[in-house]
Design a protein around this motif. Structure first.
Motif, PDB file in Angstrom:
ATOM      1  N   UNK A 104       0.808  -1.223   0.000  1.00 10.69           N
ATOM      2  CA  UNK A 104       0.000   0.000   0.000  1.00 10.69           C
ATOM      3  C   UNK A 104       0.844   1.277   0.000  1.00 10.69           C
ATOM      4  N   UNK A 105       1.828   1.370   0.898  1.00  8.11           N
ATOM      5  CA  UNK A 105       2.650   2.586   0.958  1.00  8.11           C
ATOM      6  C   UNK A 105       3.544   2.743  -0.270  1.00  8.11           C
ATOM      7  N   UNK A 106       4.195   1.679  -0.787  1.00  8.19           N
ATOM      8  CA  UNK A 106       4.952   1.846  -2.032  1.00  8.19           C
ATOM      9  C   UNK A 106       4.071   2.309  -3.198  1.00  8.19           C
ATOM     10  N   UNK A 107       2.817   1.824  -3.255  1.00  8.07           N
ATOM     11  CA  UNK A 107       1.917   2.279  -4.321  1.00  8.07           C
ATOM     12  C   UNK A 107       1.621   3.767  -4.163  1.00  8.07           C
ATOM     13  N   UNK A 108       1.417   4.217  -2.927  1.00 15.92           N
ATOM     14  CA  UNK A 108       1.199   5.646  -2.682  1.00 15.92           C
ATOM     15  C   UNK A 108       2.430   6.451  -3.080  1.00 15.92           C
ATOM     16  N   UNK A 109       3.624   5.953  -2.770  1.00 21.34           N
ATOM     17  CA  UNK A 109       4.860   6.643  -3.146  1.00 21.34           C
ATOM     18  C   UNK A 109       4.987   6.752  -4.663  1.00 21.34           C
ATOM     19  N   UNK A 110       4.699   5.659  -5.362  1.00 24.08           N
ATOM     20  CA  UNK A 110       4.755   5.675  -6.828  1.00 24.08           C
ATOM     21  C   UNK A 110       3.760   6.685  -7.406  1.00 24.08           C
ATOM     22  N   UNK A 111       2.527   6.684  -6.885  1.00 30.32           N
ATOM     23  CA  UNK A 111       1.498   7.586  -7.399  1.00 30.32           C
ATOM     24  C   UNK A 111       1.861   9.039  -7.134  1.00 30.32           C
ATOM     25  N   UNK A 112       2.401   9.323  -5.947  1.00 31.03           N
ATOM     26  CA  UNK A 112       2.803  10.696  -5.614  1.00 31.03           C
ATOM     27  C   UNK A 112       3.928  11.172  -6.526  1.00 31.03           C
ATOM     28  N   UNK A 113       4.931  10.302  -6.750  1.00 33.51           N
ATOM     29  CA  UNK A 113       6.032  10.654  -7.651  1.00 33.51           C
ATOM     30  C   UNK A 113       5.532  10.846  -9.086  1.00 33.51           C
ATOM     31  N   UNK A 114       4.572  10.031  -9.503  1.00 33.29           N
ATOM     32  CA  UNK A 114       3.993  10.163 -10.840  1.00 33.29           C
ATOM     33  C   UNK A 114       3.314  11.523 -11.002  1.00 33.29           C
ATOM     34  N   UNK A 115       2.553  11.946  -9.989  1.00 29.38           N
ATOM     35  CA  UNK A 115       1.860  13.228 -10.072  1.00 29.38           C
ATOM     36  C   UNK A 115       2.860  14.381 -10.052  1.00 29.38           C
ATOM     37  N   UNK A 116       3.944  14.251  -9.290  1.00 28.87           N
ATOM     38  CA  UNK A 116       4.994  15.266  -9.320  1.00 28.87           C
ATOM     39  C   UNK A 116       5.558  15.409 -10.730  1.00 28.87           C
ATOM     40  N   UNK A 117       5.808  14.270 -11.402  1.00 37.14           N
ATOM     41  CA  UNK A 117       6.303  14.315 -12.774  1.00 37.14           C
ATOM     42  C   UNK A 117       5.303  14.949 -13.726  1.00 37.14           C
ATOM     43  N   UNK A 118       4.019  14.591 -13.586  1.00 35.30           N
ATOM     44  CA  UNK A 118       2.982  15.181 -14.446  1.00 35.30           C
ATOM     45  C   UNK A 118       2.850  16.680 -14.198  1.00 35.30           C
ATOM     46  N   UNK A 119       2.931  17.088 -12.927  1.00 40.19           N
ATOM     47  CA  UNK A 119       2.822  18.509 -12.600  1.00 40.19           C
ATOM     48  C   UNK A 119       4.022  19.292 -13.140  1.00 40.19           C
ATOM     49  N   UNK A 120       5.196  18.686 -13.084  1.00 45.34           N
ATOM     50  CA  UNK A 120       6.416  19.358 -13.566  1.00 45.34           C
ATOM     51  C   UNK A 120       6.294  19.717 -15.046  1.00 45.34           C
ATOM     52  N   UNK A 121       5.666  18.822 -15.823  1.00 45.96           N
ATOM     53  CA  UNK A 121       5.489  19.075 -17.253  1.00 45.96           C
ATOM     54  C   UNK A 121       4.103  19.667 -17.571  1.00 45.96           C
ATOM     55  N   UNK A 122       3.381  20.107 -16.512  1.00 42.04           N
ATOM     56  CA  UNK A 122       2.058  20.725 -16.663  1.00 42.04           C
ATOM     57  C   UNK A 122       1.130  19.826 -17.489  1.00 42.04           C
ATOM     58  N   UNK A 123       1.016  18.566 -17.064  1.00 43.40           N
ATOM     59  CA  UNK A 123       0.250  17.573 -17.814  1.00 43.40           C
ATOM     60  C   UNK A 123      -0.887  16.969 -16.982  1.00 43.40           C
ATOM     61  N   UNK A 124      -1.476  17.760 -16.083  1.00 43.44           N
ATOM     62  CA  UNK A 124      -2.627  17.256 -15.319  1.00 43.44           C
ATOM     63  C   UNK A 124      -3.896  17.473 -16.134  1.00 43.44           C
ATOM     64  N   UNK A 125      -3.963  16.738 -17.259  1.00 43.37           N
ATOM     65  CA  UNK A 125      -5.087  16.866 -18.183  1.00 43.37           C
ATOM     66  C   UNK A 125      -5.967  15.625 -18.091  1.00 43.37           C
ATOM     67  N   UNK A 126      -6.866  15.467 -19.074  1.00 41.52           N
ATOM     68  CA  UNK A 126      -7.811  14.340 -19.024  1.00 41.52           C
ATOM     69  C   UNK A 126      -7.105  12.985 -19.164  1.00 41.52           C
ATOM     70  N   UNK A 127      -6.050  12.934 -19.955  1.00 44.45           N
ATOM     71  CA  UNK A 127      -5.329  11.657 -20.095  1.00 44.45           C
ATOM     72  C   UNK A 127      -4.667  11.274 -18.773  1.00 44.45           C
ATOM     73  N   UNK A 128      -4.152  12.260 -18.036  1.00 45.09           N
ATOM     74  CA  UNK A 128      -3.574  11.990 -16.718  1.00 45.09           C
ATOM     75  C   UNK A 128      -4.656  11.518 -15.755  1.00 45.09           C
ATOM     76  N   UNK A 129      -5.825  12.157 -15.821  1.00 43.69           N
ATOM     77  CA  UNK A 129      -6.934  11.740 -14.972  1.00 43.69           C
ATOM     78  C   UNK A 129      -7.350  10.308 -15.252  1.00 43.69           C
TER      79      UNK A 129
END
Length: 315
Positions: A104-129
């Motif tokens: 559970x915690x490693x999955x949360x870590x992966x998801x948080x890091x993924x969102x950081x990467x998406x935010x860095x490239x300003x890609x929080x769009x529908x495909x990210x959702x």
């Protein structure tokens, strides 16, 4: 100004009681249909306590307040893993288990890091959702399958065994579930409007308000649930609720919000997300050290959470 403060306080009560009613009624309904306690804790309870975050995040997104949308989720997760988890460990050291540490915690870590990467490239769009919701769906499907196998093994693979307690549901439970959703819908709308007006009045940015006051307000259900679990000695439920709620906040709340309305990423979001990645990694480390979160580790988490608040307001 006084009216904004009144509606902000009112929104906290609506979100608090609304989430409590959702959790209570949904748990009874789930037990009626023989869903295991494990799945109830990681899904129903986590969803119920994350419902305020979703309503606030989605409402802010549709009102064009992307800063409050993203900062509410990030701030809530920092508050959950920092202040709430730390406070619970200060009250009583929290035993952990292998599932939390290896799944559970490693999955949360992966998801948080993924969102950081998406935010860095300003890609929080529908495909990210869509991608985040797919991760959430796969996780829930795994829990359902795994829980059913475990339940069958515990029952000697005997289906349709009626529970003697907690199996009856009434119209009142369905009414409370509906009232809970209405409560958090109103509370989310009130909180976004009041918080943005308060921010403008004091010259504080929407991002800071979302990361601090709004995040703390929407995290009240997690705090209440964890206090109740701690008093009853339900430490696994306590940790599962916090980890599950944070995962739901990102994969479910942020994923569905991005699918409905793509978010513009403020440069202020990146430091907060980076801190959160580090905090999740630190919690994973604490879970593995001696298979418990000790009092001194809880103190570290509380200090990090309060330090983040101080940094946000002073900067």
């Amino acid at each position: 100004m006084l009216s904004n403060i009144f509606f902000f306080v009112l929104s906290i009560f609506l979100l608090w009681f609304g989430a409590d009613w959702i959790v209570e009624s949904a748990s009874k309904i789930a037990k009626k249909y023989k869903v295991s306690d494990l799945v109830i804790g990681l899904t129903i309870v986590a969803f119920g306590t994350s419902a305020p975050e979703f309503l606030v995040t989605a409402t802010a997104a549709f009102k064009g307040l992307s800063d409050i949308s993203l900062s509410n989720v990030v701030g809530s997760n920092i508050f959950n893993l920092g202040f709430i988890l730390g406070l619970m460990a200060l009250i009583k050291p929290l035993p952990t288990n292998r599932s939390l540490a290896m799944r559970d915690t490693p999955l949360l870590l992966f998801t948080t890091a993924l969102i950081l990467g998406l935010a860095y490239f300003d890609m929080l769009d529908r495909s990210a959702g869509l991608m985040l919701l797919t991760i959430l769906g796969a996780y829930i499907a795994y829990l359902l399958v795994h829980s059913k196998r475990a339940a069958n093994a515990m029952a000697g693979i005997v289906p349709d065994v009626e529970e003697e307690n907690g199996s009856e549901i009434s119209t009142k439970d369905w009414v409370k579930l509906l009232a809970g959703f209405i409560g958090i819908a109103l509370g989310g709308d009130f909180m976004v409007d009041a918080a943005s007006e308060i921010a403008r009045h004091f010259g504080v940015s929407n991002w800071v308000i979302g990361m601090t006051i709004v995040a703390a307000g929407t995290s009240l259900p997690e705090l209440v649930t964890c206090l109740a679990a701690s008093l009853k000695g339900r430490n696994e439920m306590l940790l599962g609720n916090l980890i599950g709620s944070d995962f739901f906040n990102f994969a479910g709340v942020l994923g569905l919000t991005c699918l409905l309305r793509p978010l513009e990423v403020s440069p202020d979001a990146l430091p907060g997300l980076t801190v959160l990645v580090g905090m999740v990694a630190l919690v994973l480390f604490f879970i593995r050290t001696g298979w418990k979160v000790s009092r001194w580790e809880g103190a570290v988490l509380v200090c990090l959470s309060l330090g983040r608040w101080w940094f946000d307001f002073t900067s």
